[in-house]
Design a protein around this motif. Structure first.
Motif, PDB file in Angstrom:
ATOM      1  N   VAL A 115       0.868  -1.177   0.000  1.00  0.00           N
ATOM      2  CA  VAL A 115       0.000   0.000   0.000  1.00  0.00           C
ATOM      3  C   VAL A 115       0.905   1.227   0.000  1.00  0.00           C
ATOM      4  O   VAL A 115       1.654   1.462   0.947  1.00  0.00           O
ATOM      5  CB  VAL A 115      -0.943   0.015   1.221  1.00  0.00           C
ATOM      6  N   ASP A 116       0.830   1.987  -1.076  1.00  0.00           N
ATOM      7  CA  ASP A 116       1.665   3.161  -1.288  1.00  0.00           C
ATOM      8  C   ASP A 116       1.105   4.337  -0.482  1.00  0.00           C
ATOM      9  O   ASP A 116      -0.022   4.769  -0.719  1.00  0.00           O
ATOM     10  CB  ASP A 116       1.668   3.492  -2.779  1.00  0.00           C
ATOM     11  N   PRO A 117       1.881   4.877   0.468  1.00  0.00           N
ATOM     12  CA  PRO A 117       1.370   5.978   1.282  1.00  0.00           C
ATOM     13  C   PRO A 117       1.195   7.290   0.522  1.00  0.00           C
ATOM     14  O   PRO A 117       0.523   8.200   1.007  1.00  0.00           O
ATOM     15  CB  PRO A 117       2.418   6.126   2.385  1.00  0.00           C
ATOM     16  N   SER A 118       1.747   7.392  -0.687  1.00  0.00           N
ATOM     17  CA  SER A 118       1.601   8.628  -1.450  1.00  0.00           C
ATOM     18  C   SER A 118       0.295   8.667  -2.242  1.00  0.00           C
ATOM     19  O   SER A 118      -0.048   9.704  -2.801  1.00  0.00           O
ATOM     20  CB  SER A 118       2.788   8.812  -2.409  1.00  0.00           C
ATOM     21  N   ARG A 119      -0.430   7.542  -2.270  1.00  0.00           N
ATOM     22  CA  ARG A 119      -1.689   7.468  -3.001  1.00  0.00           C
ATOM     23  C   ARG A 119      -2.851   7.311  -2.032  1.00  0.00           C
ATOM     24  O   ARG A 119      -2.705   6.787  -0.933  1.00  0.00           O
ATOM     25  CB  ARG A 119      -1.671   6.271  -3.962  1.00  0.00           C
ATOM     26  N   GLY A 120      -4.019   7.732  -2.474  1.00  0.00           N
ATOM     27  CA  GLY A 120      -5.217   7.576  -1.672  1.00  0.00           C
ATOM     28  C   GLY A 120      -5.607   6.115  -1.519  1.00  0.00           C
ATOM     29  O   GLY A 120      -5.175   5.258  -2.292  1.00  0.00           O
ATOM     30  N   VAL A 121      -6.430   5.862  -0.502  1.00  0.00           N
ATOM     31  CA  VAL A 121      -6.920   4.504  -0.215  1.00  0.00           C
ATOM     32  C   VAL A 121      -8.433   4.563  -0.071  1.00  0.00           C
ATOM     33  O   VAL A 121      -8.970   5.450   0.604  1.00  0.00           O
ATOM     34  CB  VAL A 121      -6.310   3.943   1.092  1.00  0.00           C
ATOM     35  N   ILE A 122      -9.103   3.614  -0.710  1.00  0.00           N
ATOM     36  CA  ILE A 122     -10.516   3.362  -0.456  1.00  0.00           C
ATOM     37  C   ILE A 122     -10.577   1.974   0.162  1.00  0.00           C
ATOM     38  O   ILE A 122     -10.240   0.989  -0.498  1.00  0.00           O
ATOM     39  CB  ILE A 122     -11.361   3.392  -1.746  1.00  0.00           C
ATOM     40  N   LEU A 123     -10.957   1.906   1.420  1.00  0.00           N
ATOM     41  CA  LEU A 123     -11.106   0.627   2.114  1.00  0.00           C
ATOM     42  C   LEU A 123     -12.586   0.409   2.338  1.00  0.00           C
ATOM     43  O   LEU A 123     -13.239   1.216   2.983  1.00  0.00           O
ATOM     44  CB  LEU A 123     -10.367   0.640   3.448  1.00  0.00           C
ATOM     45  N   GLU A 124     -13.119  -0.682   1.769  1.00  0.00           N
ATOM     46  CA  GLU A 124     -14.545  -0.927   1.888  1.00  0.00           C
ATOM     47  C   GLU A 124     -14.811  -2.300   2.473  1.00  0.00           C
ATOM     48  O   GLU A 124     -14.099  -3.250   2.197  1.00  0.00           O
ATOM     49  CB  GLU A 124     -15.251  -0.773   0.536  1.00  0.00           C
ATOM     50  N   GLY A 125     -15.847  -2.355   3.309  1.00  0.00           N
ATOM     51  CA  GLY A 125     -16.290  -3.625   3.850  1.00  0.00           C
ATOM     52  C   GLY A 125     -16.953  -3.456   5.202  1.00  0.00           C
ATOM     53  O   GLY A 125     -16.784  -2.436   5.875  1.00  0.00           O
ATOM     54  N   CYS A 126     -17.704  -4.473   5.587  1.00  0.00           N
ATOM     55  CA  CYS A 126     -18.340  -4.494   6.902  1.00  0.00           C
ATOM     56  C   CYS A 126     -17.250  -4.450   7.966  1.00  0.00           C
ATOM     57  O   CYS A 126     -16.310  -5.233   7.927  1.00  0.00           O
ATOM     58  CB  CYS A 126     -19.161  -5.773   7.085  1.00  0.00           C
ATOM     59  N   GLY A 127     -17.357  -3.534   8.891  1.00  0.00           N
ATOM     60  CA  GLY A 127     -16.384  -3.420   9.968  1.00  0.00           C
ATOM     61  C   GLY A 127     -15.267  -2.433   9.694  1.00  0.00           C
ATOM     62  O   GLY A 127     -14.390  -2.247  10.532  1.00  0.00           O
ATOM     63  N   ALA A 128     -15.268  -1.779   8.541  1.00  0.00           N
ATOM     64  CA  ALA A 128     -14.182  -0.853   8.193  1.00  0.00           C
ATOM     65  C   ALA A 128     -14.140   0.373   9.100  1.00  0.00           C
ATOM     66  O   ALA A 128     -13.074   0.884   9.423  1.00  0.00           O
ATOM     67  CB  ALA A 128     -14.312  -0.410   6.739  1.00  0.00           C
ATOM     68  N   LEU A 129     -15.303   0.848   9.517  1.00  0.00           N
ATOM     69  CA  LEU A 129     -15.387   2.112  10.255  1.00  0.00           C
ATOM     70  C   LEU A 129     -15.493   1.852  11.751  1.00  0.00           C
ATOM     71  O   LEU A 129     -16.559   1.595  12.284  1.00  0.00           O
ATOM     72  CB  LEU A 129     -16.579   2.925   9.743  1.00  0.00           C
ATOM     73  N   THR A 130     -14.350   1.886  12.407  1.00  0.00           N
ATOM     74  CA  THR A 130     -14.261   1.724  13.859  1.00  0.00           C
ATOM     75  C   THR A 130     -13.746   3.034  14.451  1.00  0.00           C
ATOM     76  O   THR A 130     -13.262   3.900  13.713  1.00  0.00           O
ATOM     77  CB  THR A 130     -13.281   0.581  14.216  1.00  0.00           C
ATOM     78  N   PRO A 131     -13.812   3.195  15.764  1.00  0.00           N
ATOM     79  CA  PRO A 131     -13.282   4.434  16.347  1.00  0.00           C
ATOM     80  C   PRO A 131     -11.808   4.687  16.000  1.00  0.00           C
ATOM     81  O   PRO A 131     -11.436   5.812  15.671  1.00  0.00           O
ATOM     82  CB  PRO A 131     -13.473   4.225  17.854  1.00  0.00           C
ATOM     83  N   ARG A 132     -10.975   3.638  16.031  1.00  0.00           N
ATOM     84  CA  ARG A 132      -9.551   3.829  15.696  1.00  0.00           C
ATOM     85  C   ARG A 132      -9.373   4.186  14.225  1.00  0.00           C
ATOM     86  O   ARG A 132      -8.600   5.071  13.885  1.00  0.00           O
ATOM     87  CB  ARG A 132      -8.743   2.574  16.015  1.00  0.00           C
ATOM     88  N   ALA A 133     -10.087   3.481  13.353  1.00  0.00           N
ATOM     89  CA  ALA A 133      -9.974   3.753  11.917  1.00  0.00           C
ATOM     90  C   ALA A 133     -10.490   5.155  11.589  1.00  0.00           C
ATOM     91  O   ALA A 133      -9.943   5.835  10.723  1.00  0.00           O
ATOM     92  CB  ALA A 133     -10.736   2.699  11.123  1.00  0.00           C
ATOM     93  N   ALA A 134     -11.523   5.587  12.300  1.00  0.00           N
ATOM     94  CA  ALA A 134     -12.106   6.913  12.055  1.00  0.00           C
ATOM     95  C   ALA A 134     -11.095   8.023  12.302  1.00  0.00           C
ATOM     96  O   ALA A 134     -11.111   9.041  11.618  1.00  0.00           O
ATOM     97  CB  ALA A 134     -13.346   7.109  12.929  1.00  0.00           C
ATOM     98  N   ARG A 135     -10.202   7.828  13.264  1.00  0.00           N
ATOM     99  CA  ARG A 135      -9.195   8.853  13.569  1.00  0.00           C
ATOM    100  C   ARG A 135      -8.189   9.019  12.426  1.00  0.00           C
ATOM    101  O   ARG A 135      -7.571  10.074  12.298  1.00  0.00           O
ATOM    102  CB  ARG A 135      -8.465   8.507  14.863  1.00  0.00           C
ATOM    103  N   ILE A 136      -8.021   7.992  11.608  1.00  0.00           N
ATOM    104  CA  ILE A 136      -7.045   8.027  10.521  1.00  0.00           C
ATOM    105  C   ILE A 136      -7.689   8.452   9.204  1.00  0.00           C
ATOM    106  O   ILE A 136      -7.052   9.080   8.369  1.00  0.00           O
ATOM    107  CB  ILE A 136      -6.380   6.637  10.369  1.00  0.00           C
ATOM    108  N   ALA A 137      -8.957   8.116   9.030  1.00  0.00           N
ATOM    109  CA  ALA A 137      -9.632   8.333   7.750  1.00  0.00           C
ATOM    110  C   ALA A 137     -10.014   9.788   7.552  1.00  0.00           C
ATOM    111  O   ALA A 137     -10.355  10.493   8.499  1.00  0.00           O
ATOM    112  CB  ALA A 137     -10.867   7.450   7.664  1.00  0.00           C
ATOM    113  N   ASP A 138      -9.995  10.205   6.299  1.00  0.00           N
ATOM    114  CA  ASP A 138     -10.383  11.566   5.937  1.00  0.00           C
ATOM    115  C   ASP A 138     -11.865  11.665   5.611  1.00  0.00           C
ATOM    116  O   ASP A 138     -12.510  12.660   5.926  1.00  0.00           O
ATOM    117  CB  ASP A 138      -9.566  12.036   4.732  1.00  0.00           C
ATOM    118  N   VAL A 139     -12.405  10.648   4.951  1.00  0.00           N
ATOM    119  CA  VAL A 139     -13.816  10.603   4.574  1.00  0.00           C
ATOM    120  C   VAL A 139     -14.352   9.254   5.040  1.00  0.00           C
ATOM    121  O   VAL A 139     -13.786   8.208   4.712  1.00  0.00           O
ATOM    122  CB  VAL A 139     -14.009  10.767   3.049  1.00  0.00           C
ATOM    123  N   ARG A 140     -15.440   9.298   5.814  1.00  0.00           N
ATOM    124  CA  ARG A 140     -15.990   8.081   6.422  1.00  0.00           C
ATOM    125  C   ARG A 140     -17.445   7.944   5.994  1.00  0.00           C
ATOM    126  O   ARG A 140     -18.264   8.801   6.316  1.00  0.00           O
ATOM    127  CB  ARG A 140     -15.855   8.162   7.938  1.00  0.00           C
TER     128      ARG A 140
END
Length: 193
Positions: A115-140
């Motif tokens: 996973v290239d940190p210079s490119r955007g990421v779309i992570l999709e799936g049941c369970g993707a949006l947790t409190p920890r993940a929310a702190r890192i994500a730009d669009v939820r």
């Protein structure tokens, strides 16, 4: 993005992609992280694929499906944890992440992907949006859809393979929703009929 005005699902997906693309542009980063969560059959995978196809930034995003990471039918939490540790956390620290695809037939993890940190990421799936993940994500994003529509789409997509596991998976979704409050962490809630 064109949509058929007589198809309410296509129209809803088109409108959702437009809203998410606007949110991605508003982040003003070259490598934003978008999480797309919702219950099985809600339309997450289709929405994420369409967003990747109509990505509003110059560099294409990395589209990753949690379905490729879950370690089997009882693995929603484990898959979400692996995604956080191997994809989101390194990306948030500007480091290359590496995740492994789960081979559902062999019952084990297989090849790895960077996973290239210079490119955007779309992570999709049941369970993707947790409190920890929310702190890192730009669009939820949370995707809402009525259960009869969700079940029909999921069974049309996965057929008899998914039918015996529908309730088993739904129980994990309920635990995730109660424990992690993904709707409360969402910056956008979209409805797909």
């Amino acid at each position: 993005m064109p949509s058929r005005s007589d198809d309410p699902v296509a129209r809803a997906l088109s409108e959702a992609v437009s809203r998410i693309a606007d949110a991605v542009r508003a982040v003003q980063a070259s490598n934003p992280v978008v999480l797309v969560d919702g219950r099985s059959g809600a339309g997450k995978s289709t929405l994420a694929r369409l967003l990747a196809e109509h990505w509003p930034l110059r560099t294409d995003p990395q589209l990753i499906a949690l379905d490729s990471i879950y370690p089997g039918w009882d693995g929603m939490d484990a898959g979400a944890e692996r995604a956080y540790e191997q994809i989101l956390r390194p990306h948030g620290r500007d480091l290359v992440g590496t995740w492994q695809r789960y081979d559902w037939d062999a019952g084990e993890y297989a090849e790895s992907y960077a996973v290239d940190p210079s490119r955007g990421v779309i992570l999709e799936g049941c369970g993707a949006l947790t409190p920890r993940a929310a702190r890192i994500a730009d669009v939820r994003v949370w995707v809402e859809s009525p259960e009869p529509s969700r079940k029909r789409r999921a069974l049309d997509r996965d057929g008899e393979l998914f039918r015996p596991h529908w309730e088993r998976w739904a129980k994990q979704e309920v635990v995730h929703i109660r424990r992690d409050d993904p709707i409360g962490f969402a910056t956008l809630v979209v409805s797909i009929p």
